[in-house]
Design an enzyme around this catalytic site. Structure first.
Site, PDB file in Angstrom:
ATOM      1  N   HIS A 157       0.900  -1.144   0.011  1.00 13.99           N
ATOM      2  CA  HIS A 157       0.024  -0.269  -0.063  1.00 13.99           C
ATOM      3  C   HIS A 157       0.788   1.426   0.131  1.00 13.99           C
ATOM      4  O   HIS A 157       1.785   1.318   0.602  1.00 13.99           O
ATOM      5  CB  HIS A 157      -0.821  -0.090   1.249  1.00 13.99           C
ATOM      6  N   ARG A 202      -2.845   1.255  -4.478  1.00 14.65           N
ATOM      7  CA  ARG A 202      -2.488  -0.210  -4.573  1.00 14.65           C
ATOM      8  C   ARG A 202      -2.906  -0.800  -5.971  1.00 14.65           C
ATOM      9  O   ARG A 202      -3.529  -0.078  -6.626  1.00 14.65           O
ATOM     10  CB  ARG A 202      -3.565  -0.839  -3.453  1.00 14.65           C
ATOM     11  N   LYS A 219      -6.618  -0.373  -8.068  1.00 14.23           N
ATOM     12  CA  LYS A 219      -7.146   0.443  -7.395  1.00 14.23           C
ATOM     13  C   LYS A 219      -7.324   1.819  -8.275  1.00 14.23           C
ATOM     14  O   LYS A 219      -6.394   1.919  -9.171  1.00 14.23           O
ATOM     15  CB  LYS A 219      -6.790   0.980  -5.997  1.00 14.23           C
ATOM     16  N   ASP A 262      -5.601   8.262  -7.413  1.00 12.70           N
ATOM     17  CA  ASP A 262      -5.841   9.196  -6.006  1.00 12.70           C
ATOM     18  C   ASP A 262      -4.968  10.338  -5.789  1.00 12.70           C
ATOM     19  O   ASP A 262      -3.826   9.809  -5.881  1.00 12.70           O
ATOM     20  CB  ASP A 262      -6.238   8.506  -4.683  1.00 12.70           C
ATOM     21  N   CYS A 320      -3.831  12.062  -3.473  1.00 14.46           N
ATOM     22  CA  CYS A 320      -3.002  12.087  -2.365  1.00 14.46           C
ATOM     23  C   CYS A 320      -1.963  11.146  -2.520  1.00 14.46           C
ATOM     24  O   CYS A 320      -0.785  11.390  -2.087  1.00 14.46           O
ATOM     25  CB  CYS A 320      -3.911  11.697  -1.063  1.00 14.46           C
ATOM     26  N   TYR A 321      -1.832  10.057  -3.334  1.00 11.33           N
ATOM     27  CA  TYR A 321      -0.860   9.155  -3.676  1.00 11.33           C
ATOM     28  C   TYR A 321       0.093   9.743  -4.623  1.00 11.33           C
ATOM     29  O   TYR A 321       1.261   9.344  -4.675  1.00 11.33           O
ATOM     30  CB  TYR A 321      -1.433   7.838  -4.261  1.00 11.33           C
ATOM     31  N   ASP A 368      -9.121  14.234  -4.572  1.00 17.01           N
ATOM     32  CA  ASP A 368      -8.706  12.937  -4.574  1.00 17.01           C
ATOM     33  C   ASP A 368      -8.745  13.022  -6.294  1.00 17.01           C
ATOM     34  O   ASP A 368      -7.912  12.432  -6.885  1.00 17.01           O
ATOM     35  CB  ASP A 368      -9.834  12.051  -3.995  1.00 17.01           C
ATOM     36  N   ASP A 423     -10.419  18.802   0.284  1.00 13.64           N
ATOM     37  CA  ASP A 423     -10.279  18.779   1.871  1.00 13.64           C
ATOM     38  C   ASP A 423      -8.831  19.057   1.903  1.00 13.64           C
ATOM     39  O   ASP A 423      -8.066  19.239   1.046  1.00 13.64           O
ATOM     40  CB  ASP A 423     -10.656  17.366   2.156  1.00 13.64           C
ATOM     41  N   HIS A 476      -6.113  16.287   1.197  1.00 16.38           N
ATOM     42  CA  HIS A 476      -6.069  16.089  -0.212  1.00 16.38           C
ATOM     43  C   HIS A 476      -5.121  17.446  -0.936  1.00 16.38           C
ATOM     44  O   HIS A 476      -4.176  17.305  -1.569  1.00 16.38           O
ATOM     45  CB  HIS A 476      -7.317  15.688  -1.203  1.00 16.38           C
TER      46      HIS A 476
HETATM   47 ZN    ZN Z   1      -6.872   9.984  -1.236  1.00 19.86          ZN
END
Ligand code: ZN
Length: 432
Positions: free
Chosen positions: A246, A289, A292, A295, A297-298, A350, A357, A360
């Protein structure tokens, strides 16, 4: 403790790794026929405010978006301190994450090179002081129990503020006691007394202990072996031994090993293969991952691994490393963040359709900074997509605060003696 500079002064020659480097303009032409490595729906690249026009339709970088300045587009400039001082109604669900809000907002502002007024700096210091537990460490809010996650956030926030008042908030003796109270016999840490073990806790502990100079000979005994056991067959790290790899946990484990000077003990090539395979060739962003969705934030949790890996492979004697770029598509990631992760009213998110938010916003900006800046002060290469105003300040890939704030905190706290190992005795008694 290892050298915390992310990249040495001299690196070597061009990388020979197998990351798919097909240019973004080609990805746009071919993605529908070849796009099989993610489950992202067809409309994913659409800009929410222009649903009729997709990134794919134009086949190139969207001029409108990349030519607008980031601060202009973020729209947070007019009221940057609103949520540092007024966070009552909209954030009740974050009542146990209040030091996090301070960190996410302060780090976003430092990346945007927006100054924080002295009065706000002092207010934040006083608020974080109220979050500090009498037993050491910081809680999610005043009167709550100490927990490693808000402890990390509070220490990072105070180091960003970087004033004497901010540094003096941290009770280092009590912080060391708290770290010993959550240390486990196998080298791992629980997030709070009676709480769960996972690799985040090792990173939070290593980060705050190294910044504040409270690392004793026994505090991290066994920790690197426990973290190494979290690397699985995929190449990344899971939250605990045996769990799926992850992005968040992989960053935490790798960064903790860098702090402890043991990152060379990872299977670095397997980790490199895993993380570079998480950047999706259509969106340009990272998934957390395998299988998935991408996103925002990654952009930090995954892309932030590449500076750590670059340095680790260099230290390992790899002479094929690039002198000018990380081993991921830096331009493609910038396109994903700028085009798909911005809310027109300000803040980042995201993916299109999701709400903005502060979490993020912080990690999209952090990832954008990693994608814009290669190297360190000795060897620095910038790749800024769009106007110069899109340029963010660099971030330190281990702590995720600006590098000069890391240097300043280390300089300050390393003048102070390491506290006595009062907690070591307590820990030994607990285990007997
Ligand atoms: Zn995220």
């Amino acid at each position: 403790m290892g050298d915390l500079e992310p990249i040495p002064a001299v690196i070597g020659r061009k990388a020979g790794y197998t990351l798919d480097r097909s240019p973004v303009r080609h990805r746009a032409d071919t993605h529908m026929s070849t796009f099989t490595d993610t489950l992202t729906p067809r409309g994913y690249g659409r800009k929410p405010e222009n649903p009729e026009e997709t990134y794919t339709d134009t086949g190139k970088t969207c001029k409108f978006h990349t030519e607008r300045t980031l601060v202009e587009y973020l729209g947070i400039k007019p009221r940057p301190f609103f949520h540092l001082t007024c966070c009552v109604v909209c954030c009740q669900c974050l009542d146990a994450s209040r030091p996090w809000l301070c960190y996410w907002i302060l780090h976003s502002l430092e990346l945007l090179e927006e100054a924080v007024p002295a009065a706000v700096v002092s207010d934040v210091c006083q608020f974080l002081a109220r979050c500090q537990s009498p037993t050491g460490g910081f809680a999610g809010g005043p009167g709550q129990h100490a927990h490693l996650a808000p402890t990390y956030a509070a220490v990072n926030a105070l180091c960003i503020l970087g004033t004497e008042e901010a540094y003096n908030v941290i009770n280092r003796e009590k912080l060391l006691d708290f770290l010993y109270s959550v240390k486990q016999p196998d080298g791992s840490f629980v997030m709070h007394v009676g709480g769960e073990v996972d690799v985040r806790s090792a990173y939070c502990a290593a980060s705050v202990a190294s910044l504040t100079n409270i690392i004793t000979p026994t505090l991290f005994e066994g920790t690197h072996n426990w973290i190494l056991s979290c690397q699985n067959w995929e190449g990344g790290l899971g939250g605990m031994p045996g769990l799926e790899a992850h992005g968040g946990y992989t960053f935490c484990g790798t960064a903790a090993l860098v702090i402890l000077g043991k990152e060379h003990m990872l299977d670095l090539k397997a980790l490199l293969r895993w993380v570079t395979s998480r950047q999706m060739r259509f969106e340009g962003g990272f998934q957390g991952r395998c299988n998935k969705l991408v996103d925002g934030c990654y952009s930090f949790w995954q892309a932030g691994l590449l500076p750590l890996l670059h340095r680790a492979l260099f230290k390992d004697g790899d002479v094929t490393l690039s002198l000018s770029s990380w081993m991921f598509e830096q331009q493609a990631l910038q396109e994903y963040i700028l085009l798909c992760c911005q809310n027109p009213a300000g803040g980042l998110l995201d993916k299109p359709g999701k709400s903005r938010d502060f979490y993020h916003t912080c990690y999209c900006l952090s990832g954008l900074s990693v994608a814009q800046h290669f190297g360190n002060q000795d060897l620095h290469h910038e790749l800024v997509l769009g106007k110069e105003e899109n340029r963010l300040a660099p971030t330190h890939p281990v702590y995720n605060i600006c590098p000069e704030k890391v240097a300043q905190a280390i300089q300050h706290f390393h003048q102070l003696p390491i506290p006595a190992q009062k907690g070591a005795t307590a820990c030994a008694e607990d285990q007997s």
